[in-house]
Design a protein around this motif. Structure first.
Motif, short mmCIF file in Angstrom:
data_model
loop_
_atom_site.label_atom_id
_atom_site.label_comp_id
_atom_site.label_asym_id
_atom_site.label_seq_id
_atom_site.Cartn_x
_atom_site.Cartn_y
_atom_site.Cartn_z
N VAL A 167 53.11 43.44 19.12
CA VAL A 167 54.40 42.96 18.61
C VAL A 167 54.36 41.46 18.39
CG1 VAL A 167 56.85 42.68 19.16
CG2 VAL A 167 55.72 44.86 19.61
N SER A 168 53.85 40.73 19.36
CA SER A 168 53.80 39.26 19.25
C SER A 168 52.95 38.83 18.06
CB SER A 168 53.22 38.66 20.54
OG SER A 168 54.07 38.92 21.64
N GLU A 169 51.78 39.44 17.93
CA GLU A 169 50.91 39.04 16.83
C GLU A 169 51.50 39.39 15.47
OE1 GLU A 169 46.27 39.50 15.29
OE2 GLU A 169 46.82 40.05 17.35
N ALA A 170 52.17 40.54 15.40
CA ALA A 170 52.79 40.94 14.13
C ALA A 170 53.87 39.95 13.72
CB ALA A 170 53.36 42.35 14.24
N PHE A 171 54.71 39.54 14.66
CA PHE A 171 55.78 38.59 14.34
C PHE A 171 55.21 37.22 13.96
CE2 PHE A 171 58.91 41.48 16.28
CZ PHE A 171 59.98 41.28 15.42
N ILE A 172 54.14 36.82 14.63
CA ILE A 172 53.51 35.54 14.30
C ILE A 172 52.97 35.57 12.88
CG2 ILE A 172 51.52 34.07 14.80
CD1 ILE A 172 51.97 34.74 17.77
N ARG A 173 52.33 36.68 12.52
CA ARG A 173 51.74 36.77 11.17
C ARG A 173 52.83 36.79 10.10
NH1 ARG A 173 46.34 40.58 11.08
NH2 ARG A 173 45.31 39.67 12.90
N VAL A 197 52.50 45.28 8.86
CA VAL A 197 51.63 44.26 9.48
C VAL A 197 51.19 44.73 10.86
CG1 VAL A 197 51.57 41.92 10.42
CG2 VAL A 197 52.60 42.34 8.18
N LEU A 198 52.12 45.28 11.62
CA LEU A 198 51.80 45.73 12.98
C LEU A 198 50.73 46.83 12.94
CD1 LEU A 198 54.38 46.18 15.81
CD2 LEU A 198 52.52 47.81 15.55
N ARG A 199 50.88 47.76 12.00
CA ARG A 199 49.87 48.81 11.87
C ARG A 199 48.50 48.22 11.52
NH1 ARG A 199 51.54 54.02 11.46
NH2 ARG A 199 53.79 54.36 11.44
N ASN A 200 48.50 47.23 10.63
CA ASN A 200 47.23 46.61 10.25
C ASN A 200 46.59 45.90 11.43
OD1 ASN A 200 47.43 47.49 7.62
ND2 ASN A 200 48.39 45.62 6.88
N VAL A 201 47.40 45.24 12.24
CA VAL A 201 46.88 44.57 13.44
C VAL A 201 46.27 45.60 14.37
CG1 VAL A 201 47.51 43.28 15.52
CG2 VAL A 201 48.47 42.61 13.31
N ALA A 202 46.97 46.71 14.57
CA ALA A 202 46.46 47.77 15.44
C ALA A 202 45.14 48.33 14.91
CB ALA A 202 47.50 48.87 15.58
N TYR A 203 45.09 48.55 13.59
CA TYR A 203 43.86 49.06 12.98
C TYR A 203 42.71 48.08 13.17
CZ TYR A 203 40.33 49.64 9.41
OH TYR A 203 39.13 49.73 8.76
N ASN A 204 42.96 46.80 12.90
CA ASN A 204 41.90 45.80 13.01
C ASN A 204 41.37 45.70 14.44
OD1 ASN A 204 42.00 45.14 10.31
ND2 ASN A 204 43.50 43.50 10.59
N ARG A 205 42.27 45.80 15.40
CA ARG A 205 41.82 45.76 16.80
C ARG A 205 41.00 47.00 17.14
NH1 ARG A 205 46.49 43.27 20.77
NH2 ARG A 205 46.69 41.25 19.74
N SER A 206 41.45 48.14 16.66
CA SER A 206 40.72 49.38 16.92
C SER A 206 39.33 49.30 16.30
CB SER A 206 41.50 50.56 16.34
OG SER A 206 40.78 51.76 16.51
N THR A 251 35.99 56.18 11.65
CA THR A 251 37.21 56.87 12.08
C THR A 251 38.23 55.93 12.70
OG1 THR A 251 36.23 57.34 14.24
CG2 THR A 251 35.95 59.01 12.52
N ALA A 252 38.00 54.60 12.62
CA ALA A 252 38.92 53.67 13.26
C ALA A 252 40.33 53.78 12.69
CB ALA A 252 38.40 52.24 13.11
N ALA A 253 40.40 53.84 11.36
CA ALA A 253 41.73 53.90 10.75
C ALA A 253 42.43 55.19 11.13
CB ALA A 253 41.60 53.80 9.23
N ALA A 254 41.71 56.30 11.09
CA ALA A 254 42.33 57.58 11.42
C ALA A 254 42.78 57.64 12.88
CB ALA A 254 41.37 58.72 11.12
N SER A 255 42.04 56.95 13.77
CA SER A 255 42.36 57.03 15.19
C SER A 255 43.68 56.38 15.52
CB SER A 255 41.24 56.39 16.02
OG SER A 255 41.21 54.99 15.83
N VAL A 256 44.10 55.41 14.71
CA VAL A 256 45.36 54.72 14.99
C VAL A 256 46.53 55.70 14.97
CG1 VAL A 256 46.97 52.97 14.15
CG2 VAL A 256 44.52 52.52 14.12
N ASP A 257 46.54 56.59 13.99
CA ASP A 257 47.67 57.50 13.83
C ASP A 257 47.32 58.96 14.13
OD1 ASP A 257 49.56 55.63 13.16
OD2 ASP A 257 49.08 55.71 11.03
N LYS A 258 46.21 59.19 14.81
CA LYS A 258 45.77 60.57 15.00
C LYS A 258 46.76 61.36 15.84
CE LYS A 258 42.81 59.65 19.04
NZ LYS A 258 41.42 59.72 19.56
#
Length: 258
Positions: free
Chosen positions: A53-59, A81-90, A118-125
């Protein structure tokens, strides 16, 4: 902090771009609960969710200060943006930096197997699994045979006791049901009582699969409920990422603005 209800997102965005820090505080107050709800679904721990949440708001703040980003509909942009941050971290957690030629002593049979990230798929699996589990058994069967086992309609027909045309029609309904279920999986499990009737069919509404009477009920609620309106904008954004359907199919979705 000024009341977040006094100005709409567009006016707040303009103020932030002029350097009004308090205006971003208003945007934060307006959208932080939705961001936290999504972050909890994409994270393993509360700390990880808070970091997202913090990183998404900063971006988003950085984008607005640079004159980029949304002009309105901040919530949909923020959650993307938050989803993209989560994907990039994954993705980063799964990276491996090889120090030598790992193919030198590898069995050639393994080198011939294609690699799928499978990183992208794992975020919303978990959401996809929830949507699939909620389908009727017949729909799950047809999706498994046609999408996973890659059977043709003729092959699947023998398993299901249908004609090939019947298989195609059933597969179409099952895919549409899965899309609606995936959208619906983003809706909070225990919405406020006044929101529940509209939110319980929001995925179907986004996909234009409600009767006119049901659709009017949803739209009347969205006119009066800012959080649900913002959620519908998020689902419309997700829906737009689905593969385009053929011209003969139903419209690919809708969004709602006041």
């Amino acid at each position: 902090m000024r009341s977040a209800d006094r100005r709409d997102d567009g006016r707040l965005v303009d103020a932030v771009r002029r350097g009004d820090v308090a205006a971003y505080g208003d945007l934060y107050a307006r959208h932080v609960d939705a961001a936290r709800a999504l972050a909890r679904k994409l994270s393993r721990t509360k700390t990880e969710a808070d970091d997202l949440v913090s990183e998404a708001f900063i971006r988003v703040l950085q984008e607005l200060r640079a004159g980029r980003g949304p002009d309105s509909a901040v919530r949909a942009y923020l959650l993307t943006v938050l989803r993209n941050v989560a994907y990039n971290r994954s993705w980063a957690e799964r990276r491996v930096a090889p120090t030598e030629d790992v193919t030198r002593d590898a069995d050639p049979i393994w080198l011939s197997v294609p690699f799928h990230d499978t990183a992208a798929a794992s975020v919303d699996k978990s959401l996809a699994a929830k949507a699939f589990a909620g389908l009727p058994a017949r729909w799950r069967d047809i999706l498994w045979l046609t999408a996973i086992a890659k059977q043709t309609p003729s092959q699947a027909a023998a398993c299901l006791g249908l004609t090939p045309n019947g298989v195609s029609a059933l597969a179409y309904r099952a895919r549409e049901g899965l899309r609606q279920g995936y959208l619906q999986a983003h809706v909070p499990d225990a919405p406020a009582q006044r929101c529940a009737p509209a939110l319980s069919v929001l995925g179907a509404w986004i996909r234009n699969d409600l009767s006119k009477r049901q659709a009017r009920t949803v739209e009347e609620h969205l006119r009066a409920c800012e959080p649900c309106l913002a959620l519908s904008a998020e689902l419309a954004e997700i829906n737009s990422s689905f593969r385009a359907v053929k011209a003969s199919a139903r419209p690919s979705g809708r969004s709602w603005t006041r």
